[in-house]
Design an enzyme around this catalytic site. Structure first.
Site, PDB file in Angstrom:
ATOM      1  N   LEU A  16       0.651  -1.187   0.015  1.00  0.00           N
ATOM      2  CA  LEU A  16       0.046   0.013  -0.019  1.00  0.00           C
ATOM      3  C   LEU A  16       0.990   1.332  -0.089  1.00  0.00           C
ATOM      4  O   LEU A  16       0.483   2.144   0.792  1.00  0.00           O
ATOM      5  CB  LEU A  16      -1.102  -0.052   1.136  1.00  0.00           C
ATOM      6  CG  LEU A  16      -1.976  -1.086   1.050  1.00  0.00           C
ATOM      7  CD1 LEU A  16      -2.808  -1.127   2.304  1.00  0.00           C
ATOM      8  CD2 LEU A  16      -2.842  -1.139  -0.159  1.00  0.00           C
ATOM      9  N   ASN A  38      -0.962  -4.987   3.858  1.00  0.00           N
ATOM     10  CA  ASN A  38       0.220  -4.395   3.814  1.00  0.00           C
ATOM     11  C   ASN A  38       1.306  -4.946   4.995  1.00  0.00           C
ATOM     12  O   ASN A  38       0.592  -5.321   6.145  1.00  0.00           O
ATOM     13  CB  ASN A  38       0.344  -2.876   3.965  1.00  0.00           C
ATOM     14  CG  ASN A  38       1.880  -2.248   3.654  1.00  0.00           C
ATOM     15  OD1 ASN A  38       2.133  -1.975   2.462  1.00  0.00           O
ATOM     16  ND2 ASN A  38       2.814  -2.339   4.595  1.00  0.00           N
ATOM     17  N   ASN A 108       7.846  -3.508 -11.565  1.00  0.00           N
ATOM     18  CA  ASN A 108       8.752  -3.231 -12.951  1.00  0.00           C
ATOM     19  C   ASN A 108       9.825  -4.442 -12.808  1.00  0.00           C
ATOM     20  O   ASN A 108      11.017  -4.271 -12.547  1.00  0.00           O
ATOM     21  CB  ASN A 108       9.316  -2.034 -13.132  1.00  0.00           C
ATOM     22  CG  ASN A 108       8.567  -0.892 -13.596  1.00  0.00           C
ATOM     23  OD1 ASN A 108       7.677  -1.361 -14.708  1.00  0.00           O
ATOM     24  ND2 ASN A 108       8.886   0.412 -13.408  1.00  0.00           N
ATOM     25  N   SER A 134       1.631   1.031 -16.726  1.00  0.00           N
ATOM     26  CA  SER A 134       2.406   2.456 -17.114  1.00  0.00           C
ATOM     27  C   SER A 134       1.252   3.426 -16.664  1.00  0.00           C
ATOM     28  O   SER A 134       0.177   3.525 -17.131  1.00  0.00           O
ATOM     29  CB  SER A 134       2.808   2.481 -18.582  1.00  0.00           C
ATOM     30  OG  SER A 134       3.440   3.774 -18.713  1.00  0.00           O
ATOM     31  N   GLY A 135       1.708   4.731 -16.335  1.00  0.00           N
ATOM     32  CA  GLY A 135       0.917   5.800 -16.085  1.00  0.00           C
ATOM     33  C   GLY A 135       1.483   6.600 -14.719  1.00  0.00           C
ATOM     34  O   GLY A 135       0.838   7.670 -14.436  1.00  0.00           O
ATOM     35  N   LYS A 188       6.300  -3.848 -21.384  1.00  0.00           N
ATOM     36  CA  LYS A 188       6.466  -2.593 -20.276  1.00  0.00           C
ATOM     37  C   LYS A 188       8.041  -2.357 -20.359  1.00  0.00           C
ATOM     38  O   LYS A 188       8.151  -0.887 -20.483  1.00  0.00           O
ATOM     39  CB  LYS A 188       6.128  -2.977 -18.937  1.00  0.00           C
ATOM     40  CG  LYS A 188       6.079  -1.979 -18.019  1.00  0.00           C
ATOM     41  CD  LYS A 188       5.615  -0.657 -18.447  1.00  0.00           C
ATOM     42  CE  LYS A 188       5.639   0.395 -17.180  1.00  0.00           C
ATOM     43  NZ  LYS A 188       6.543   0.828 -16.516  1.00  0.00           N
ATOM     44  N   HIS A 191       8.564  -0.359 -23.476  1.00  0.00           N
ATOM     45  CA  HIS A 191       7.791   0.828 -23.403  1.00  0.00           C
ATOM     46  C   HIS A 191       8.612   1.876 -22.607  1.00  0.00           C
ATOM     47  O   HIS A 191       9.053   2.890 -22.969  1.00  0.00           O
ATOM     48  CB  HIS A 191       6.627   0.660 -22.580  1.00  0.00           C
ATOM     49  CG  HIS A 191       5.892   1.968 -22.146  1.00  0.00           C
ATOM     50  ND1 HIS A 191       6.414   2.605 -20.718  1.00  0.00           N
ATOM     51  CD2 HIS A 191       5.031   2.624 -22.396  1.00  0.00           C
ATOM     52  CE1 HIS A 191       5.902   3.568 -20.678  1.00  0.00           C
ATOM     53  NE2 HIS A 191       4.718   3.665 -21.539  1.00  0.00           N
ATOM     54  N   ASN A 192       9.335   1.414 -21.595  1.00  0.00           N
ATOM     55  CA  ASN A 192      10.351   2.329 -20.711  1.00  0.00           C
ATOM     56  C   ASN A 192      11.366   2.794 -21.568  1.00  0.00           C
ATOM     57  O   ASN A 192      12.073   3.939 -21.538  1.00  0.00           O
ATOM     58  CB  ASN A 192      10.758   1.698 -19.446  1.00  0.00           C
ATOM     59  CG  ASN A 192       9.481   1.545 -18.287  1.00  0.00           C
ATOM     60  OD1 ASN A 192       8.359   2.076 -18.846  1.00  0.00           O
ATOM     61  ND2 ASN A 192       9.739   1.531 -17.145  1.00  0.00           N
ATOM     62  N   GLU A 195      10.597   5.340 -23.949  1.00  0.00           N
ATOM     63  CA  GLU A 195      10.302   6.627 -23.025  1.00  0.00           C
ATOM     64  C   GLU A 195      11.725   7.260 -22.769  1.00  0.00           C
ATOM     65  O   GLU A 195      11.910   8.256 -22.763  1.00  0.00           O
ATOM     66  CB  GLU A 195       9.728   6.328 -21.643  1.00  0.00           C
ATOM     67  CG  GLU A 195       9.561   7.315 -20.659  1.00  0.00           C
ATOM     68  CD  GLU A 195       9.231   6.821 -19.233  1.00  0.00           C
ATOM     69  OE1 GLU A 195       9.710   6.942 -18.370  1.00  0.00           O
ATOM     70  OE2 GLU A 195       8.140   5.991 -19.506  1.00  0.00           O
TER      71      GLU A 195
END
Length: 478
Positions: A16, A38, A108, A134-135, A188, A191-192, A195
């Site tokens: 969390l 958690n 990741n 992602s975001g 992903k 994607h990075n 980026e």
């Protein structure tokens, strides 16, 4: 926190911190009951006190109660630090779960770790899903782009939940099944990598325009204008905001230490591209540019020893320069996408993932950091044909042809002035390399044969050959 009358949750989130908390809140905002847990009980309590009224949460003080609060098949999303932390949570969870339950790693993770975990959990009847998300913090809360891998059966159960909370573009969810085992985390990762390259190009564009005498605020206006055209993207949008920000009466960008940091996914992209034999030199240069920026000892020694132009770019027409830099930025961006998508395609062939490149472009259109107008064109081009490279797509090739004179001019102008443009120049070198009829690699192979007898092939007849360099220099077929 839980009672026998507590309703079962459709999904559970472990971890969390900000990303995990926001993802749990996103599920709840879409009407799902969410179990949360958690390792530190206090954090679970703080979460429930802060957000308990925002949706239906089951705050579990122990992992046993967390598992008991989930409906079958259980869907557990792990949002903890990648590496040993993820393995520790999986080790705790596994004995408590039952056949058919689904464990999701939303961090990741390295795709090879995901493949290892998926194989291990499959052996005990559990589904393991590596989901690239992602975001950032905002995306986790309001709608990210989600790239899940794993078994098709796991996506049949989990997919509707993920699609529900993902970003939407034209009513379509920015979430799709990527392929088995590590496919999601691989996509992903790339994607990075893209980026990294995209941000490097943006930084080089800023550097060129300021070297031509423009202020940070003027460059901010340029990026704001670019964001209304074919460069429309999240990174272009926020660049205008960062360049417009001031602190203590100065542009923020001028007081930030010029040492870019990284968390590793860009480096992984380059390392794995080397293993696959896929050229991603543009992405690699962006990673090395960050490394160089942080290599303070090297930079200090070089500043004291090396000479060159003073970085001043003199132009008569600033508008023409701005247009040329825009063309260079768009062209380089296309090359970075082409290299990244080629890497995904190559890995998909090696691992049997059957990744749909058109779907990758589709789900990157919203929610993620590299979301851009360009991605709709990429989606359409890959949907309509089997492309060996994005650069061969008719509409892309035509626009690159129209932009390349300006692109070349910008690289030459910057180089002459001593403004480093490793991203722009690497992208241009790749463009010229792949379009060349013949490359000097023939000489490289000749040299390899001379010192190591590595042989060569010929263009005029089949077979493999070696020249007896230390003998009479006759050619033999081997």
């Amino acid at each position: 926190m839980t009672t026998p009358d507590t309703p079962l949750a459709q999904v559970g989130v472990i971890g969390l911190a900000v990303m995990g908390s926001n993802l749990a809140r996103n599920f709840a905002s879409h009407g799902h009951t969410v179990a949360v847990y958690n390792r530190t009980v206090e954090r679970t309590q703080v979460f429930h006190e802060s957000f308990g009224a925002d949706g239906a949460f089951v705050a579990a003080p122990t992992i046993e109660e967390f598992v008991a609060a989930l409906e079958r098949p259980r869907k557990v999303i792990i949002m903890v630090q990648a590496g040993p932390g993820t393995d520790a949570v999986i080790d705790q969870l596994t004995p408590l779960l039952e056949e058919g339950d689904i464990v999701v790693d939303g961090g990741n993770a390295h795709y090879e770790d995901t493949r290892r975990r998926e194989a291990a959990l499959r052996e005990v009847g559990l589904h393991f899903v590596g989901a690239g998300i992602s975001g950032g913090e905002e995306g986790a809360l309001l709608g990210p782009s989600i790239m899940p891998g794993g078994s098709p059966e796991s996506y049949a159960a989990l997919g509707p939940l993920l699609e529900d909370i993902s970003a939407k573009v034209d009513g379509e969810p920015c979430c799709a099944y990527m392929g088995t085992d590590g496919a999601g985390h691989f996509v992903k990762m790339v994607h990075n990598g893209i980026e990294y390259a995209d941000m490097q190009f943006i930084a080089e564009a800023y550097d060129i325009l300021t070297a031509a005498g423009m202020t940070a605020r003027e460059v901010s206006d340029v990026f704001r204008e670019w964001n209304t055209g074919d460069l429309d993207s999240y990174l272009i949008e926020i660049t205008s905001e960062v360049l417009d920000q001031e602190v203590d009466g100065r542009p923020l960008v001028e007081v930030i230490l010029d040492q870019a940091e990284q968390k590793g996914t860009g480096r992984w992209t380059v390392q794995i591209a080397l293993e696959l034999g896929v050229p991603v030199n543009t992405i690699a240069e962006s990673v090395f540019a960050r490394s160089t920026s942080g290599h303070t000892g090297l930079r200090e020694a070089a500043r004291g020893a090396l000479s060159g132009p003073d970085r001043t770019i003199t132009v008569e027409d600033r508008t023409t320069l701005v247009d040329a830099v825009r063309a260079a930025l768009w062209s380089a961006k296309v090359v970075a996408y082409a290299q990244g998508l080629d890497q995904i395609r190559s890995a998909s062939e090696v691992y049997g993932w059957n990744v749909n490149i058109s779907e990758v472009a589709r789900i990157w259109r919203g929610g993620c950091i590299i979301r851009a107008k360009l991605l709709e064109r990429i989606r359409q081009e890959y949907a309509g044909a089997h492309l060996a490279t994005l650069l061969a797509a008719p509409s892309v090739a035509a626009e690159l042809a129209a932009s390349q004179d300006a692109w070349r001019h910008v690289v030459a102008l910057a180089t002459t002035a001593g403004v480093p443009v490793p991203g722009f120049s690497a992208a241009l070198a790749y463009y010229d390399t792949v379009r060349s009829e013949r490359l000097p690699a023939s000489l490289v192979q000749g040299l390899r044969d001379f010192f190591g007898a590595h042989t060569y092939r010929r263009i005029d007849k089949p077979g493999t050959f070696h020249t007896l360099w230390s003998g009479d220099r006759s050619e033999t077929e081997v």
